[in-house]
Scaffold this motif. Sequence first.
Motif, PDB file in Angstrom:
ATOM      1  N   UNK A  72      11.754 -15.103  16.217  1.00  0.00           N
ATOM      2  CA  UNK A  72      12.748 -15.462  15.206  1.00  0.00           C
ATOM      3  C   UNK A  72      12.444 -16.845  14.644  1.00  0.00           C
ATOM      4  N   UNK A  73      12.141 -17.779  15.527  1.00  0.00           N
ATOM      5  CA  UNK A  73      11.795 -19.139  15.081  1.00  0.00           C
ATOM      6  C   UNK A  73      10.508 -19.109  14.255  1.00  0.00           C
ATOM      7  N   UNK A  74       9.580 -18.281  14.668  1.00  0.00           N
ATOM      8  CA  UNK A  74       8.319 -18.133  13.926  1.00  0.00           C
ATOM      9  C   UNK A  74       8.594 -17.585  12.519  1.00  0.00           C
ATOM     10  N   UNK A  75       9.468 -16.588  12.424  1.00  0.00           N
ATOM     11  CA  UNK A  75       9.816 -16.016  11.122  1.00  0.00           C
ATOM     12  C   UNK A  75      10.527 -17.063  10.254  1.00  0.00           C
ATOM     13  N   UNK A  76      11.456 -17.812  10.851  1.00  0.00           N
ATOM     14  CA  UNK A  76      12.146 -18.880  10.121  1.00  0.00           C
ATOM     15  C   UNK A  76      11.139 -19.910   9.616  1.00  0.00           C
ATOM     16  N   UNK A  77      10.188 -20.284  10.471  1.00  0.00           N
ATOM     17  CA  UNK A  77       9.168 -21.272  10.076  1.00  0.00           C
ATOM     18  C   UNK A  77       8.325 -20.745   8.915  1.00  0.00           C
ATOM     19  N   UNK A  78       7.976 -19.464   8.949  1.00  0.00           N
ATOM     20  CA  UNK A  78       7.237 -18.867   7.825  1.00  0.00           C
ATOM     21  C   UNK A  78       8.065 -18.944   6.540  1.00  0.00           C
ATOM     22  N   UNK A  79       9.344 -18.627   6.653  1.00  0.00           N
ATOM     23  CA  UNK A  79      10.207 -18.667   5.470  1.00  0.00           C
ATOM     24  C   UNK A  79      10.326 -20.096   4.933  1.00  0.00           C
ATOM     25  N   UNK A  80      10.505 -21.052   5.829  1.00  0.00           N
ATOM     26  CA  UNK A  80      10.604 -22.462   5.406  1.00  0.00           C
ATOM     27  C   UNK A  80       9.289 -22.901   4.763  1.00  0.00           C
ATOM     28  N   UNK A  81       8.164 -22.494   5.340  1.00  0.00           N
ATOM     29  CA  UNK A  81       6.852 -22.827   4.766  1.00  0.00           C
ATOM     30  C   UNK A  81       6.722 -22.251   3.352  1.00  0.00           C
ATOM     31  N   UNK A  82       7.072 -20.977   3.197  1.00  0.00           N
ATOM     32  CA  UNK A  82       7.001 -20.342   1.869  1.00  0.00           C
ATOM     33  C   UNK A  82       7.977 -20.985   0.896  1.00  0.00           C
ATOM     34  N   UNK A  83       9.150 -21.320   1.387  1.00  0.00           N
ATOM     35  CA  UNK A  83      10.127 -22.001   0.541  1.00  0.00           C
ATOM     36  C   UNK A  83       9.607 -23.374   0.132  1.00  0.00           C
ATOM     37  N   UNK A  84       8.935 -24.053   1.048  1.00  0.00           N
ATOM     38  CA  UNK A  84       8.353 -25.361   0.723  1.00  0.00           C
ATOM     39  C   UNK A  84       7.261 -25.217  -0.335  1.00  0.00           C
ATOM     40  N   UNK A  85       6.443 -24.178  -0.212  1.00  0.00           N
ATOM     41  CA  UNK A  85       5.431 -23.933  -1.244  1.00  0.00           C
ATOM     42  C   UNK A  85       6.091 -23.671  -2.599  1.00  0.00           C
ATOM     43  N   UNK A  86       7.141 -22.889  -2.583  1.00  0.00           N
ATOM     44  CA  UNK A  86       7.863 -22.596  -3.819  1.00  0.00           C
ATOM     45  C   UNK A  86       8.635 -23.814  -4.326  1.00  0.00           C
ATOM     46  N   UNK A  87       8.945 -24.712  -3.408  1.00  0.00           N
ATOM     47  CA  UNK A  87       9.683 -25.920  -3.777  1.00  0.00           C
ATOM     48  C   UNK A  87       8.812 -26.884  -4.585  1.00  0.00           C
ATOM     49  N   UNK A  88       7.500 -26.789  -4.430  1.00  0.00           N
ATOM     50  CA  UNK A  88       6.607 -27.700  -5.176  1.00  0.00           C
ATOM     51  C   UNK A  88       6.798 -27.545  -6.682  1.00  0.00           C
ATOM     52  N   UNK A  89       6.678 -26.334  -7.248  1.00  0.00           N
ATOM     53  CA  UNK A  89       6.958 -26.225  -8.687  1.00  0.00           C
ATOM     54  C   UNK A  89       8.447 -26.434  -9.002  1.00  0.00           C
ATOM     55  N   UNK A  90       9.331 -26.084  -8.068  1.00  0.00           N
ATOM     56  CA  UNK A  90      10.759 -26.305  -8.250  1.00  0.00           C
ATOM     57  C   UNK A  90      11.017 -27.807  -8.412  1.00  0.00           C
ATOM     58  N   UNK A  91      10.517 -28.601  -7.483  1.00  0.00           N
ATOM     59  CA  UNK A  91      10.670 -30.054  -7.511  1.00  0.00           C
ATOM     60  C   UNK A  91       9.968 -30.646  -8.729  1.00  0.00           C
ATOM     61  N   UNK A  92       8.773 -30.139  -9.030  1.00  0.00           N
ATOM     62  CA  UNK A  92       8.033 -30.635 -10.190  1.00  0.00           C
ATOM     63  C   UNK A  92       8.801 -30.438 -11.479  1.00  0.00           C
ATOM     64  N   UNK A  93       9.418 -29.287 -11.630  1.00  0.00           N
ATOM     65  CA  UNK A  93      10.224 -29.004 -12.812  1.00  0.00           C
ATOM     66  C   UNK A  93      11.432 -29.953 -12.858  1.00  0.00           C
TER      67      UNK A  93
END
Length: 155
Positions: A72-93
């Motif tokens: 479960x923690x591993x899945x959460x970490x994957x989601x946070x990692x993917x969200x962080x990747x998606x956050x880069x263009x989000x933050x950039x915008x």
Amino acid sequence: MIQTIFQKSFVRFAIVGSLGFLVDLISMIVLSFWLSPMMARAGAFWFAASSNWLWNRQFTFNTKKKMAIKEIIHQWAHFIFCSALSFIPNWGCYYFLMHFFTPNPQLHLLSLLWPYLAMAPGILIGLFLNYVFSLRWVFATNSNEPLTKVQKRPL
């Protein structure tokens, strides 16, 4: 018809994302009492991403498989990692809008709301990226096999 719409994983993902936007917005408003808008925006991300993972796990991808706490923690970490990747263009915008499209100070209400309104375009970019990452990696039924059909959950 409504049930058919809710059977679409992207629709459920977007609903969860809307709830996450509210978590993001409320967190940013609260954090803005102590932090600059940019730092509050960064802090709000953690609250929104974690709540989205939980809701997507239960509502969007209907994860019923028994998982050890480590998984479960591993899945959460994957989601946070993917969200962080998606956050880069989000933050950039957001950064671009905050620094290059400052509203006219005479439009007082718009000037007050601008730090919050400027969040929306980046969040939409993040929605599409996070959906692809979640569907193909985070909530895939097998790490080698992308999830192609989401289990139906009764309304």
